[in-house]
Design a protein around this motif. Sequence first.
Motif, mmCIF file in Angstrom:
data_model
loop_
_atom_site.group_PDB
_atom_site.id
_atom_site.type_symbol
_atom_site.label_atom_id
_atom_site.label_comp_id
_atom_site.label_asym_id
_atom_site.label_seq_id
_atom_site.Cartn_x
_atom_site.Cartn_y
_atom_site.Cartn_z
ATOM 1 N N PHE A 33 0.827 -1.205 0.000
ATOM 2 C CA PHE A 33 0.000 0.000 0.000
ATOM 3 C C PHE A 33 0.861 1.256 0.000
ATOM 4 C CE2 PHE A 33 -3.347 -2.868 1.747
ATOM 5 C CZ PHE A 33 -4.284 -2.656 0.758
ATOM 6 N N GLU A 34 1.934 1.248 0.773
ATOM 7 C CA GLU A 34 2.828 2.404 0.827
ATOM 8 C C GLU A 34 3.514 2.643 -0.508
ATOM 9 O OE1 GLU A 34 3.851 1.848 5.576
ATOM 10 O OE2 GLU A 34 5.262 1.128 4.065
ATOM 11 N N SER A 35 3.751 1.575 -1.265
ATOM 12 C CA SER A 35 4.386 1.671 -2.584
ATOM 13 C C SER A 35 3.378 1.936 -3.692
ATOM 14 C CB SER A 35 5.144 0.375 -2.902
ATOM 15 O OG SER A 35 6.124 0.121 -1.946
ATOM 16 N N ARG A 36 2.129 2.153 -3.285
ATOM 17 C CA ARG A 36 1.032 2.389 -4.232
ATOM 18 C C ARG A 36 0.853 1.213 -5.198
ATOM 19 N NH1 ARG A 36 3.787 7.033 -3.416
ATOM 20 N NH2 ARG A 36 2.640 8.762 -2.541
ATOM 21 N N ARG A 37 1.003 0.007 -4.659
ATOM 22 C CA ARG A 37 0.814 -1.208 -5.441
ATOM 23 C C ARG A 37 -0.087 -2.174 -4.652
ATOM 24 N NH1 ARG A 37 3.270 -2.175 -9.798
ATOM 25 N NH2 ARG A 37 3.321 -4.418 -9.481
ATOM 26 N N PRO A 38 -1.326 -1.767 -4.386
ATOM 27 C CA PRO A 38 -2.203 -2.617 -3.572
ATOM 28 C C PRO A 38 -2.464 -3.979 -4.197
ATOM 29 C CG PRO A 38 -3.440 -0.825 -4.570
ATOM 30 C CD PRO A 38 -1.987 -0.547 -4.827
ATOM 31 N N GLN A 39 -2.332 -4.079 -5.508
ATOM 32 C CA GLN A 39 -2.538 -5.371 -6.166
ATOM 33 C C GLN A 39 -1.508 -6.401 -5.700
ATOM 34 O OE1 GLN A 39 -1.520 -2.553 -7.649
ATOM 35 N NE2 GLN A 39 0.112 -2.972 -9.095
#
Length: 149
Positions: A33-39
């Motif tokens: 989530f912090e890396s903007r990759r919730p997938q």
Amino acid sequence: MALAAHDAADRVEQLIILTERLTDLIAREAQAFESRRPQDAAAQVEETQRLANIYRHESARVRAEPNLVFGAPPDQRQKLVRATEAFDAVLARHGRAVMAAKTVTEGLVRAIADEVASQRQQSAGYGPGATTATNSAAAATAITLNRTA
């Protein structure tokens, strides 16, 4: 599903392993989530849920019956306390990451809906003299999002 422990020391050891594994999974989710990759977090969702349910169940059992862990050596119980503290810290981090992702997502959806509403023309009447106006405040717009995107 419950832990199958032989004695208090075995139960504490299994709880330590469970807590550390769950901490690792939740830390990876928070990182995604912090890396903007919730997938990236989706890959371990089932295991995280399974372990979280076991953890919840076992925590409730130990709270109800503290003697389940009191027979374990003090150093082993202290290791469980440290693992639980690390787990709590990761949960707080995860909560902040999820809240940030939620805020960003809601902002994006709101911006898209506002843009769609501003571009949609509203009919101001019926018949041959009808006119069109762009009034985004009066426009009710539905949007559909692709959940696989």
